[in-house]
Design a protein around this motif. Sequence first.
Motif, PDB file in Angstrom:
ATOM      1  N   TRP A  59       0.870  -1.188   0.000  1.00 58.58           N
ATOM      2  CA  TRP A  59       0.000   0.000   0.000  1.00 58.58           C
ATOM      3  C   TRP A  59       0.898   1.227   0.000  1.00 58.58           C
ATOM      4  O   TRP A  59       1.044   1.906   1.014  1.00 58.58           O
ATOM      5  N   ASP A  60       1.508   1.519  -1.146  1.00 64.00           N
ATOM      6  CA  ASP A  60       2.570   2.522  -1.217  1.00 64.00           C
ATOM      7  C   ASP A  60       2.301   3.562  -2.301  1.00 64.00           C
ATOM      8  O   ASP A  60       1.773   3.244  -3.370  1.00 64.00           O
ATOM      9  N   ILE A  61       2.693   4.797  -2.015  1.00 64.43           N
ATOM     10  CA  ILE A  61       2.679   5.881  -2.989  1.00 64.43           C
ATOM     11  C   ILE A  61       4.063   6.519  -2.984  1.00 64.43           C
ATOM     12  O   ILE A  61       4.510   7.026  -1.949  1.00 64.43           O
ATOM     13  N   GLU A  62       4.744   6.479  -4.132  1.00 58.80           N
ATOM     14  CA  GLU A  62       6.071   7.078  -4.286  1.00 58.80           C
ATOM     15  C   GLU A  62       5.952   8.353  -5.113  1.00 58.80           C
ATOM     16  O   GLU A  62       5.312   8.342  -6.174  1.00 58.80           O
ATOM     17  N   VAL A  63       6.581   9.407  -4.645  1.00 60.77           N
ATOM     18  CA  VAL A  63       6.526  10.682  -5.346  1.00 60.77           C
ATOM     19  C   VAL A  63       7.953  11.174  -5.585  1.00 60.77           C
ATOM     20  O   VAL A  63       8.710  11.405  -4.636  1.00 60.77           O
TER      21      VAL A  63
ATOM     22  N   LEU B  22       9.851  10.752  -2.158  1.00 61.83           N
ATOM     23  CA  LEU B  22       8.986  10.710  -0.993  1.00 61.83           C
ATOM     24  C   LEU B  22       8.192   9.410  -1.052  1.00 61.83           C
ATOM     25  O   LEU B  22       7.559   9.110  -2.064  1.00 61.83           O
ATOM     26  N   LEU B  23       8.204   8.622   0.011  1.00 64.66           N
ATOM     27  CA  LEU B  23       7.479   7.357   0.061  1.00 64.66           C
ATOM     28  C   LEU B  23       6.464   7.397   1.186  1.00 64.66           C
ATOM     29  O   LEU B  23       6.820   7.528   2.363  1.00 64.66           O
TER      30      LEU B  23
ATOM     31  N   GLY C 108      -0.377   4.816   4.268  1.00 70.64           N
ATOM     32  CA  GLY C 108      -0.369   6.159   4.825  1.00 70.64           C
ATOM     33  C   GLY C 108       0.122   6.223   6.252  1.00 70.64           C
ATOM     34  O   GLY C 108       0.071   7.273   6.885  1.00 70.64           O
ATOM     35  N   ALA C 109       0.646   5.101   6.762  1.00 66.13           N
ATOM     36  CA  ALA C 109       1.114   5.084   8.147  1.00 66.13           C
ATOM     37  C   ALA C 109       2.511   5.656   8.309  1.00 66.13           C
ATOM     38  O   ALA C 109       2.834   6.212   9.357  1.00 66.13           O
ATOM     39  N   GLU C 110       3.354   5.533   7.257  1.00 62.63           N
ATOM     40  CA  GLU C 110       4.744   5.962   7.366  1.00 62.63           C
ATOM     41  C   GLU C 110       5.132   6.843   6.184  1.00 62.63           C
ATOM     42  O   GLU C 110       4.717   6.589   5.052  1.00 62.63           O
ATOM     43  N   LEU C 111       5.940   7.856   6.460  1.00 61.58           N
ATOM     44  CA  LEU C 111       6.439   8.758   5.431  1.00 61.58           C
ATOM     45  C   LEU C 111       7.952   8.835   5.540  1.00 61.58           C
ATOM     46  O   LEU C 111       8.498   9.039   6.627  1.00 61.58           O
ATOM     47  N   SER C 112       8.638   8.673   4.392  1.00 55.59           N
ATOM     48  CA  SER C 112      10.095   8.776   4.381  1.00 55.59           C
ATOM     49  C   SER C 112      10.542   9.508   3.134  1.00 55.59           C
ATOM     50  O   SER C 112       9.816   9.573   2.135  1.00 55.59           O
ATOM     51  N   LEU C 113      11.756  10.058   3.196  1.00 55.94           N
ATOM     52  CA  LEU C 113      12.366  10.753   2.064  1.00 55.94           C
ATOM     53  C   LEU C 113      13.732  10.131   1.837  1.00 55.94           C
ATOM     54  O   LEU C 113      14.619  10.240   2.691  1.00 55.94           O
TER      55      LEU C 113
ATOM     56  N   GLY D 246      14.557   7.142   2.130  1.00 56.97           N
ATOM     57  CA  GLY D 246      14.832   6.189   3.196  1.00 56.97           C
ATOM     58  C   GLY D 246      14.877   6.768   4.591  1.00 56.97           C
ATOM     59  O   GLY D 246      14.897   6.025   5.573  1.00 56.97           O
ATOM     60  N   GLN D 247      14.904   8.088   4.728  1.00 55.53           N
ATOM     61  CA  GLN D 247      14.912   8.716   6.055  1.00 55.53           C
ATOM     62  C   GLN D 247      13.481   8.943   6.519  1.00 55.53           C
ATOM     63  O   GLN D 247      12.696   9.636   5.863  1.00 55.53           O
ATOM     64  N   VAL D 248      13.120   8.365   7.637  1.00 54.74           N
ATOM     65  CA  VAL D 248      11.751   8.439   8.138  1.00 54.74           C
ATOM     66  C   VAL D 248      11.411   9.862   8.576  1.00 54.74           C
ATOM     67  O   VAL D 248      12.136  10.474   9.370  1.00 54.74           O
ATOM     68  N   LEU D 249      10.311  10.376   8.043  1.00 57.89           N
ATOM     69  CA  LEU D 249       9.831  11.705   8.417  1.00 57.89           C
ATOM     70  C   LEU D 249       8.659  11.634   9.383  1.00 57.89           C
ATOM     71  O   LEU D 249       8.456  12.552  10.185  1.00 57.89           O
TER      72      LEU D 249
END
Length: 308
Positions: free
Chosen positions: A230-234, A241-242, A247-252, A254-257
């Motif tokens: 369940w992923d959206i890559e931008v 941005l992943l 929608g539970a986790e956001l990273s840039l 590989g670095q968790v935001l």
Amino acid sequence: MNPIRLALVGLGKIARDQHLPAIAATEGIDLVAVASRNARLDGVAHFATLADLLASGEAIDAVALCTPPQGRHDLAAQALMAGKHVLLEKPPGATVSELGPLVAAAQASGRTLFATWHSRFAPAVEPARAFLAEVAPRGVRVTWKEDVRVWHPGQRWIWEPGGLGVFDPAINALSILTAILPRPVFVTGAELSFPSNCAAPIAATVAFADADGLKVQADLDFLQTGPQSWDIEVDTDRGTLLLAKGGAELSLDGQVLSAQPEAEYRNIYRRFVELVQTGGSDVDLAPLQLVADAFLLGRRLDVAPFHD
């Protein structure tokens, strides 16, 4: 202010897994009745149908409709006509056009109509929106793949007209996409894989674009085994941005935001209480419109029959 007296219509898997614990954890709302032909809840007034409930005189202020989308319009119309606030599980209906009269009925009666998109309340969605409001997206890839036999076992309605098939989970991705991107997107093409014994697709690829030429590609599958996706890559000028795990986790790069505990349905009910208290409604049809457009433009591919 007294708590909202809520009736739950439909007591299936989603109601038991998500709605019941969320209602119990939300201040300002109490579950007082259930309408279901096939299930009961100990200690809560039970009725076979919403019509029976409304005719009984049971004191309720609002209903949450957790039935399949086919037929949900009639239930919502009944409730609004009876002067009740209405919460709609996603998708809000089986068609886009049936929602307009419900919006008008809610406005005319001064009641709340809330078309919920639970994935928009995932903890990393707002941080993703805020990031993309400042950093322009360059390309988007949506990968939404899950196992229907795990998440919808034996639920034949999902393969009938209006059941959406793979778009039942994938509309969650579209609800996030339409929330986080700075501009609206529209469908430019699609391929929809229909099992020979089903009226809804089991897999799809969909292409989108926005007015500035941003390209979005979605790969959707309802037969994923093993790990679910369940992923959206931008792609952006600052990196990739992943938005992961629905929608539970956001990273840039590989670095968790952002990574916080899931509380989607609790946030839905908090929002519903707020809307009722302030006399507002919240009905965004953009995700459902994108699904409808994918059906309009999509090229049909016939694939093997599906059996649970």
